[in-house]
Design a protein around this motif. Structure first.
Motif, PDB file in Angstrom:
ATOM      1  N   GLU A  65       0.848  -1.194   0.000  1.00  0.00           N
ATOM      2  CA  GLU A  65       0.000   0.000   0.000  1.00  0.00           C
ATOM      3  C   GLU A  65       0.879   1.239   0.000  1.00  0.00           C
ATOM      4  O   GLU A  65       1.766   1.388   0.857  1.00  0.00           O
ATOM      5  CB  GLU A  65      -0.906   0.029   1.229  1.00  0.00           C
ATOM      6  CG  GLU A  65      -1.935  -1.087   1.275  1.00  0.00           C
ATOM      7  CD  GLU A  65      -2.807  -0.982   2.516  1.00  0.00           C
ATOM      8  OE1 GLU A  65      -3.325   0.124   2.783  1.00  0.00           O
ATOM      9  OE2 GLU A  65      -2.946  -1.996   3.228  1.00  0.00           O
ATOM     10  N   VAL A  66       0.640   2.123  -0.941  1.00  0.00           N
ATOM     11  CA  VAL A  66       1.415   3.365  -1.047  1.00  0.00           C
ATOM     12  C   VAL A  66       1.307   4.183   0.228  1.00  0.00           C
ATOM     13  O   VAL A  66       2.310   4.711   0.734  1.00  0.00           O
ATOM     14  CB  VAL A  66       0.945   4.185  -2.267  1.00  0.00           C
ATOM     15  CG1 VAL A  66       1.513   5.607  -2.219  1.00  0.00           C
ATOM     16  CG2 VAL A  66       1.350   3.503  -3.562  1.00  0.00           C
ATOM     17  N   GLY A  67       0.096   4.294   0.782  1.00  0.00           N
ATOM     18  CA  GLY A  67      -0.093   5.092   1.990  1.00  0.00           C
ATOM     19  C   GLY A  67       0.687   4.568   3.171  1.00  0.00           C
ATOM     20  O   GLY A  67       1.217   5.347   3.975  1.00  0.00           O
ATOM     21  N   LEU A  97       4.426   8.545  -6.512  1.00  0.00           N
ATOM     22  CA  LEU A  97       3.206   8.461  -5.704  1.00  0.00           C
ATOM     23  C   LEU A  97       3.533   8.464  -4.216  1.00  0.00           C
ATOM     24  O   LEU A  97       2.866   9.133  -3.423  1.00  0.00           O
ATOM     25  CB  LEU A  97       2.425   7.189  -6.060  1.00  0.00           C
ATOM     26  CG  LEU A  97       1.754   7.139  -7.425  1.00  0.00           C
ATOM     27  CD1 LEU A  97       1.034   5.797  -7.602  1.00  0.00           C
ATOM     28  CD2 LEU A  97       0.775   8.288  -7.603  1.00  0.00           C
ATOM     29  N   GLU A 101       2.457  11.326  -1.386  1.00  0.00           N
ATOM     30  CA  GLU A 101       1.765  11.050  -0.126  1.00  0.00           C
ATOM     31  C   GLU A 101       2.611  11.457   1.077  1.00  0.00           C
ATOM     32  O   GLU A 101       2.076  11.889   2.102  1.00  0.00           O
ATOM     33  CB  GLU A 101       1.373   9.578  -0.054  1.00  0.00           C
ATOM     34  CG  GLU A 101       0.246   9.190  -1.009  1.00  0.00           C
ATOM     35  CD  GLU A 101      -1.069   9.885  -0.680  1.00  0.00           C
ATOM     36  OE1 GLU A 101      -1.256  10.327   0.466  1.00  0.00           O
ATOM     37  OE2 GLU A 101      -1.930   9.983  -1.584  1.00  0.00           O
ATOM     38  N   PRO A 124      -1.684  11.811  -9.808  1.00  0.00           N
ATOM     39  CA  PRO A 124      -2.345  10.763  -9.003  1.00  0.00           C
ATOM     40  C   PRO A 124      -3.836  10.630  -9.217  1.00  0.00           C
ATOM     41  O   PRO A 124      -4.400   9.564  -8.977  1.00  0.00           O
ATOM     42  CB  PRO A 124      -2.011  11.169  -7.561  1.00  0.00           C
ATOM     43  CG  PRO A 124      -1.581  12.587  -7.622  1.00  0.00           C
ATOM     44  CD  PRO A 124      -0.990  12.793  -8.970  1.00  0.00           C
ATOM     45  N   GLN A 127      -5.152   7.956 -12.271  1.00  0.00           N
ATOM     46  CA  GLN A 127      -4.823   6.544 -12.138  1.00  0.00           C
ATOM     47  C   GLN A 127      -5.612   5.708 -13.149  1.00  0.00           C
ATOM     48  O   GLN A 127      -6.813   5.919 -13.361  1.00  0.00           O
ATOM     49  CB  GLN A 127      -5.162   6.064 -10.717  1.00  0.00           C
ATOM     50  CG  GLN A 127      -4.777   4.634 -10.421  1.00  0.00           C
ATOM     51  CD  GLN A 127      -3.303   4.467 -10.115  1.00  0.00           C
ATOM     52  OE1 GLN A 127      -2.521   5.408 -10.253  1.00  0.00           O
ATOM     53  NE2 GLN A 127      -2.922   3.284  -9.694  1.00  0.00           N
ATOM     54  N   ALA A 174       0.888  -2.233  -4.984  1.00  0.00           N
ATOM     55  CA  ALA A 174       0.744  -0.947  -4.287  1.00  0.00           C
ATOM     56  C   ALA A 174       0.330   0.156  -5.258  1.00  0.00           C
ATOM     57  O   ALA A 174      -0.568   0.954  -4.967  1.00  0.00           O
ATOM     58  CB  ALA A 174       2.057  -0.585  -3.592  1.00  0.00           C
ATOM     59  N   TYR A 178      -3.635   1.872  -5.671  1.00  0.00           N
ATOM     60  CA  TYR A 178      -3.635   3.221  -5.088  1.00  0.00           C
ATOM     61  C   TYR A 178      -4.783   4.051  -5.653  1.00  0.00           C
ATOM     62  O   TYR A 178      -5.040   4.067  -6.856  1.00  0.00           O
ATOM     63  CB  TYR A 178      -2.310   3.921  -5.396  1.00  0.00           C
ATOM     64  CG  TYR A 178      -2.305   5.394  -5.030  1.00  0.00           C
ATOM     65  CD1 TYR A 178      -2.087   5.802  -3.725  1.00  0.00           C
ATOM     66  CD2 TYR A 178      -2.537   6.371  -6.009  1.00  0.00           C
ATOM     67  CE1 TYR A 178      -2.086   7.156  -3.392  1.00  0.00           C
ATOM     68  CE2 TYR A 178      -2.528   7.716  -5.690  1.00  0.00           C
ATOM     69  CZ  TYR A 178      -2.310   8.106  -4.375  1.00  0.00           C
ATOM     70  OH  TYR A 178      -2.320   9.441  -4.054  1.00  0.00           O
ATOM     71  N   ARG A 179      -5.462   4.737  -4.770  1.00  0.00           N
ATOM     72  CA  ARG A 179      -6.484   5.702  -5.156  1.00  0.00           C
ATOM     73  C   ARG A 179      -6.309   6.946  -4.282  1.00  0.00           C
ATOM     74  O   ARG A 179      -6.271   6.849  -3.043  1.00  0.00           O
ATOM     75  CB  ARG A 179      -7.900   5.128  -4.979  1.00  0.00           C
ATOM     76  CG  ARG A 179      -8.199   3.913  -5.856  1.00  0.00           C
ATOM     77  CD  ARG A 179      -8.198   4.258  -7.330  1.00  0.00           C
ATOM     78  NE  ARG A 179      -8.531   3.089  -8.172  1.00  0.00           N
ATOM     79  CZ  ARG A 179      -7.647   2.205  -8.622  1.00  0.00           C
ATOM     80  NH1 ARG A 179      -6.356   2.348  -8.316  1.00  0.00           N
ATOM     81  NH2 ARG A 179      -8.034   1.199  -9.376  1.00  0.00           N
TER      82      ARG A 179
END
Length: 251
Positions: A65-67, A97, A101, A124, A127, A174, A178-179
């Motif tokens: 997960e990017v976050g 990305l 974040e 971003p 996407q 990831a 991502y959203r």
């Protein structure tokens, strides 16, 4: 002190007036930025992020997960809270990305970066649906060859492939899941870099980064594909220096 598992400082430059945190692409590692660190030191201190699941962190689970990756990076940067020098961010592809974040999280902590430099990634909010991470190993290798980001000899070495594919697959997961979530625009300048023949990133989509900052925006197109920055290193370094070097205050 930051945790050296996450943050690598190849060329310490405590006297440099500014710092640059570099975030790698999918399947990439901190060592990708060793030449950048060497070239910018001692004028800019480069801190390169090492994600779990690769090289000396190969035994750790890949973060998908990017976050979550951004949360960890911000936490590690917070450990160096006594350093009040300006901090800029640079991210290539997936790293763009993550850098975005990280910038949002730092800004929410009243510690906005001095600049965000994104490379090889559309904005971003643009996407696109993709499921590369669900492909077979052969399908994943085909994607890597299309991007020309991994040495062809490595892609033909089955033993090495077995070591790197889990990290690459997790990184693709990831990115592809991502959203962006709603939030305020960045207050720092944004520089977006892209190769003019990138097979996965259109130049117009890179221009979309302008929507994510209330400050200055610049898009710079350089010759090359997705990994244009390897062959256009001097141009990239020049752009970094121009954007992150503190400017004299007018009197």
């Amino acid at each position: 002190m930051t945790d050296d598992l996450w943050i690598r400082n190849f060329h310490p430059a405590p006297e440099a007036p500014t710092r640059l945190v570099c975030l790698p692409h999918a399947g990439g590692s901190a060592s990708f930025y060793f030449p950048v660190s060497r070239a910018l030191s001692p004028d800019i201190e480069v801190l390169a992020v090492q994600y779990p699941g690769r090289q000396d962190r190969r035994s750790e689970p890949v973060i998908t997960e990017v976050g979550v990756l951004a949360d960890h990076v911000v936490e590690q940067l917070g450990e160096a809270g006594d350093d009040d020098r300006p901090l800029a961010l640079f991210g290539h592809s997936m790293g763009a990305l993550v850098a975005f974040e990280v910038a949002r999280r730092l800004q929410a902590r009243a510690a906005a970066p001095s600049a965000l430099i994104v490379s090889g990634r559309r904005a971003p909010h643009l996407q696109r649906e993709a499921n590369v991470h669900k492909r077979s190993d052969d399908g994943l290798v085909a994607e890597l060859k299309a991007l020309s980001g991994t040495d062809a000899d490595l892609l033909g070495d089955e033993e090495i492939l077995r070591m790197i594919l889990p990290a690459i697959r997790g990184d693709y997961q990831a990115v592809e899941t991502y959203r962006i979530t709603p939030g305020p625009a960045l207050t720092c300048p944004v520089l977006a870099l892209v190769g003019d023949s990138d097979p996965r990133v259109d130049i117009e989509g890179v221009g979309g980064w302008e929507e994510h900052t209330d400050a200055e925006f610049e898009r710079k197109v350089l010759p090359g594909g997705h990994f244009y920055l390897v062959h256009e290193q001097e141009a990239v370094l020049s752009a970094i220096r121009t954007r992150v070097t503190p400017r004299p205050v007018a009197v």
